[in-house]
Write an enzyme that holds these catalytic residues in place. Structure first.
Site, PDB file in Angstrom:
ATOM      1  N   LYS A 154       0.900  -1.116  -0.071  1.00 39.25           N
ATOM      2  CA  LYS A 154      -0.136  -0.053  -0.251  1.00 39.25           C
ATOM      3  C   LYS A 154       0.941   1.124  -0.101  1.00 39.25           C
ATOM      4  O   LYS A 154       1.581   1.549   0.837  1.00 39.25           O
ATOM      5  CB  LYS A 154      -1.024   0.060   1.413  1.00 39.25           C
ATOM      6  CG  LYS A 154      -2.058   1.038   1.133  1.00 39.25           C
ATOM      7  CD  LYS A 154      -2.659   1.411   2.346  1.00 39.25           C
ATOM      8  CE  LYS A 154      -3.456   2.565   2.399  1.00 39.25           C
ATOM      9  NZ  LYS A 154      -3.538   3.198   3.937  1.00 39.25           N
TER      10      LYS A 154
ATOM     11  N   GLY B 144     -10.724   8.470   6.147  1.00 37.35           N
ATOM     12  CA  GLY B 144     -12.128   9.282   6.213  1.00 37.35           C
ATOM     13  C   GLY B 144     -12.951   8.731   6.614  1.00 37.35           C
ATOM     14  O   GLY B 144     -14.245   9.373   7.185  1.00 37.35           O
TER      15      GLY B 144
END
Lengths: 382, 261
Positions: free
Chosen positions: B101, B190
């Protein structure tokens, strides 16, 4: 352009940014109910940004030699204390001891003395421990930017430099001799550190030298300035309340525990991302209560004297008079070098880690790897 | 039964990826991972012992069963392409999967990803055979270029800054990314509530990555379960085909139905 100009605008013109005006309101005298609400807000913001974790670090004092006279500091040059500068090998043994206790983040601390604590010496200390200590930070006398860059090159990740007091006149009164007298030179250290490549910068003020609200506002202004001008660095703040030290200094200004809590929480609300560091200067009971409120990084089991963890350096104790080493008539059997100040929380790192777990915090020992900067991963050569 | 999530050459039943930071203890992290049903777990390399020395004070990897989860190393802490590439290589050398990632955030305050460095690092890592999942701002052009020119396995646009729990602030941009995507779109960062996760899946995002909302919950295991259910609900709704939202009412018993009886 440097923070010096911003500070001058605040001091001379009463200038405040919108952020500073908000901060100023948050540190006004508050009712217990208002403080409780502020604490709740601070705790929630801290959890959101930092999670249920607490970073641990240990200071490792290299030397208590100093060319400065600072009224509040035990290492002041005119204090007749037992002094020593650890050899690099002794520093390694101290660091190994801390690593065995779990520490993966060490702050190397030294008084300011170019003869004993030279640049080459500091680099050698950093290089000697970075193979087994992933995070090395330094808290030493101010340097020029290229010197800071060499410390980064040697493997230092963080720089800690407190202004002590942001009150220009008071600063002059407390710092009576030595290069530290230059207020602006010290004020610009964090900027030079950022330019030199440090990824983490710690700033702070000693509580007790001037009115705490005066200090806090300027500390906040310093942070705001650094976030704008050094946007790639991580910042931490520390607010050490003065402790008894050699020289018997009595702080002129005090700050209650409630005010201390208010300040920590106000900083958190205004700067959600800032690291807030709490040292062993505070009492166990207060530290335990503060952990959840906004603190993100703590020391534990600290010693503030060189050789304090292992007894290294005891055979080399001496006095230093006018920059010259003076041998002791008789070496003390049972004492080491003199510490910078007395600590209040003497619990061991393991005890603190257990306590954190019981409070629902994960103690984080390792949070950085020098492999990011091209070195071998820590432990690879072990 | 929802369709499988396919990333590179691997298939996954779960569309929930979970991060491992901010938990109150490694045990609570382990239990929450299990409850979430996730099959892909991302770990910050800077918190792990990369030397193979099994450091007891940096042992986060020991709580993540590599038989059960694909461990997805992340480059959190890297501020440049060089640093991220170095970390990815190091993880592979340490025996972790050759998946990464890719996150490069030079700004430690908002942790917003650097598009220029991310693109450069993605090209290098895919050329070296890594399966690259890049964390990006919700920028459709960057997302396209990463897929087509850098050959990334997914794109991972943010809904809002990491840890902000603000949900899909970037929804309109993510819609464009989904519309144009040829690789899975994983909404990362988020997502503060299960409803945010469901919303992302309903929109057609292929998966979501959640960390803070689970880690700092009063009960991480229950919150992980809530996210699992929300992701499943969102995906099912997407696959069934959601009716279009409209401003006026539409009776379930038509007013003119009598004409055709």
């Amino acid at each position: 352009m440097s923070f010096v100009e911003t500070l001058n605008r605040i001091d001379r013109d009463g200038w405040r940014s919108p952020l500073l005006r908000r901060f100023e309101r948050l540190i006004e005298p508050a009712t217990p109910a208002a403080l409780e609400a502020l604490a709740a807000q601070s705790a929630a913001i801290t959890r959101r940004h930092f999670g249920r974790t607490m970073r641990l670090f240990a200071p490792l004092y290299l030397s208590n030699e100093c060319v400065n006279n600072c009224a509040y500091c035990g290492f002041s040059r005119d204090n007749p204390i037992l002094r020593v500068t650890l050899s690099v090998d002794q520093v390694v043994r101290e660091a190994r001891h801390l690593a065995d206790q779990g520490f993966r983040h060490i702050l190397l601390v030294a008084g300011e003395h170019p003869k004993f604590v030279s640049e080459g010496y500091l680099e050698a200390c950093i290089e000697a421990i970075r193979d087994f200590i992933p995070t090395v930070a330094i808290e030493v006398g101010p340097m020029e930017m290229p010197e800071y860059a060499r410390m980064v090159q040697a493997g230092a990740e963080g720089l800690v430099v407190y202004q002590e007091t942001y009150h220009r006149e008071a600063y002059g009164e407390y710092h009576t001799a030595g290069p530290k007298r230059d207020f602006d030179w010290r004020l610009e250290c964090p900027e030079r550190g950022v330019a030199g490549g440090f990824r983490r910068i710690g700033i702070g003020a000693l509580v007790g030298l001037a009115d705490w609200r005066f200090e806090a506002l300027r500390l906040a202004a310093h942070l705001e300035y650094l976030y704008r001008h050094g946007w790639k660095a991580t910042y931490t703040v520390s607010l050490p309340r003065l402790r008894p030290a050699a020289g018997c200094f009595q702080p002129r200004h005090s700050m209650t525990d409630a005010e201390f809590v208010q300040l920590i929480c106000a900083l958190r609300v205004i700067f959600p991302q800032v690291g807030i560091v709490l040292s062993t200067r505070e009492s166990p009971a207060l530290r335990d209560a503060l952990f959840p409120l906004g603190i993100t990084s703590i020391s534990a089991g600290s010693h503030t004297e060189p050789g304090g963890y292992t007894g290294e350096g005891r055979d080399d104790l001496h006095l230093t008079v006018r920059g010259r080493r003076v041998e002791l008539d008789e070496k003390p059997e049972d004492r080491g070098a003199t510490g910078q100040f007395a600590i209040a929380d003497e619990r061991s790192p393991a005890a603190i880690a257990d306590l954190l777990c019981r409070q629902g915090f994960d103690p984080v020992w390792k949070d950085w790897d020098p492999a990011l900067l091209g070195a071998d991963p820590v432990g690879a050569s072990a | 039964m929802s369709s499988l999530l396919k990333i590179a050459d691997r298939e996954f039943t779960s569309r929930l990826l979970v991060g491992t930071g901010k938990f109150p203890s490694p045990e609570s992290m382990r239990d929450a991972l299990a409850a979430s049903g996730t099959e892909i777990v991302t770990v910050a390399l800077r918190r792990a012992d990369l030397s193979g020395g099994r450091d007891p004070y940096a042992n986060i990897l020991e709580y993540i069963d590599p038989e059960r989860y694909l461990i997805l190393p992340n480059t959190s802490g890297a501020m440049t392409a060089d640093e991220a590439v170095r970390l990815a290589r190091l993880a592979a050398t340490a025996g972790l999967p050759k998946w990464v990632k890719l996150e490069i955030h030079p700004d430690p305050t908002y942790l917003l990803p650097d598009p220029i460095e991310t693109f450069a690092a993605a090209k290098i890592l895919t050329a070296e055979g890594f399966t690259v999942l890049p964390y990006i701002n919700a920028d459709p052009v960057l997302a396209k270029r990463l897929q087509e020119e850098a050959g990334t396995a997914t794109v991972m646009p943010l809904g809002a800054p990491i840890g902000s729990n603000r949900g899909l602030d970037t929804r309109r941009q993510i819609e464009i990314i989904i519309e144009q995507a040829t690789v899975p779109v994983v909404v990362d960062a988020g997502i503060g509530a299960p409803s945010h996760a469901a919303e992302a899946l309903e929109m057609g995002a292929d998966a979501v990555l959640v960390n803070t909302a689970i880690a700092i919950a009063g009960d991480p295991v229950r919150m992980a379960t809530a996210f699992r259910l929300a992701v499943e609900a969102g995906r099912s709704a997407y696959e069934c085909g959601l009716p279009e939202a409209r401003a006026d009412a539409s009776a379930t018993s038509p007013l003119t139905g009598f004409l055709y009886q």
